[in-house]
Scaffold this active site. Sequence first.
Site, PDB file in Angstrom:
ATOM      1  N   TYR A   1     -12.447 -40.864  -9.801  1.00 26.50           N
ATOM      2  CA  TYR A   1     -13.693 -40.240 -10.246  1.00 26.50           C
ATOM      3  C   TYR A   1     -14.454 -39.644  -9.053  1.00 26.50           C
ATOM      4  O   TYR A   1     -14.911 -38.496  -9.107  1.00 26.50           O
ATOM      5  CB  TYR A   1     -14.554 -41.281 -10.957  1.00 26.50           C
ATOM      6  N   ALA A   2     -14.576 -40.406  -7.975  1.00 30.94           N
ATOM      7  CA  ALA A   2     -15.273 -39.917  -6.789  1.00 30.94           C
ATOM      8  C   ALA A   2     -14.571 -38.698  -6.206  1.00 30.94           C
ATOM      9  O   ALA A   2     -15.217 -37.738  -5.773  1.00 30.94           O
ATOM     10  CB  ALA A   2     -15.382 -41.028  -5.745  1.00 30.94           C
TER      11      ALA A   2
ATOM     12  N   ASN B   1     -20.204 -29.960 -17.608  1.00 26.03           N
ATOM     13  CA  ASN B   1     -20.704 -31.325 -17.696  1.00 26.03           C
ATOM     14  C   ASN B   1     -19.649 -32.340 -18.130  1.00 26.03           C
ATOM     15  O   ASN B   1     -19.727 -33.509 -17.768  1.00 26.03           O
ATOM     16  CB  ASN B   1     -21.886 -31.378 -18.671  1.00 26.03           C
TER      17      ASN B   1
END
Length: 249
Positions: free
Chosen positions: A157-158, A92
């Site tokens: 990030y993508a 996570n």
Amino acid sequence: MAHLTSQVCIVTGGSRGIGRAICLELAAHGATVVACARDGAKLADVAREARERELPGVIEPCVLDINDGAAIDTVVSEVAEKHGRIDVLVNNAGITRDGLMASMEDEAFDAVINANLRAAFQLSRAVTKHMMRARRGRIINIASVAGVMGNPGQCNYAASKAGLIGMTKSIAKELARRNITCNAVAPGFIETDMTDVLPDKVKEGVLPLIPMRRFGRSEEIATVVSFLAGEGASYINGQVLVVDGGLYM
């Protein structure tokens, strides 16, 4: 009866936001949750909340820098030695270093790829030998809707989340014969510290794109993770569950 009783779970980024909610949800179903993050004080708060709520499971704080590969191997070995098993890994932990691609520094790109993708690979590799020996396991990667549809100002990030999705599918194919599944959850805009800092103008621009007209809650991601960790999801493998209120469809 709690459906994760006797299960040992490792959750990274467990001190706040979605990770905190995941830790509490898994403990609510009877699991022993090793909550990992860099902030020991915040981890202690999560463990305290589990005790105060008298959850059937337990949360064990574990200070870990996911950028330290040696520390990852040590923590996984210690958990396996202490509990004799590792049933679930939830990757996570993640960071953002937003900026337009044309002006993004290499450091900002590398930092996000390392924290969001490389660390998930190292953790998955570390737990795999224990899961293969037990011939059972669940690896759950927290991706993002940005990894599915992209997002301006977040090419790093993508890319990291898209890579995580690709890695999820590859791991799923490699380990399925050992009864180990690997799936991804791709949250949309969720009410966390990460979205709290967004300017109101950005939030106002996003809400009309979400058919449910609201941001999600961390608990709504945690329940999906809990399901994937349990026996009810035993035949779900290599999938990406997009939890975004209908933003991407």
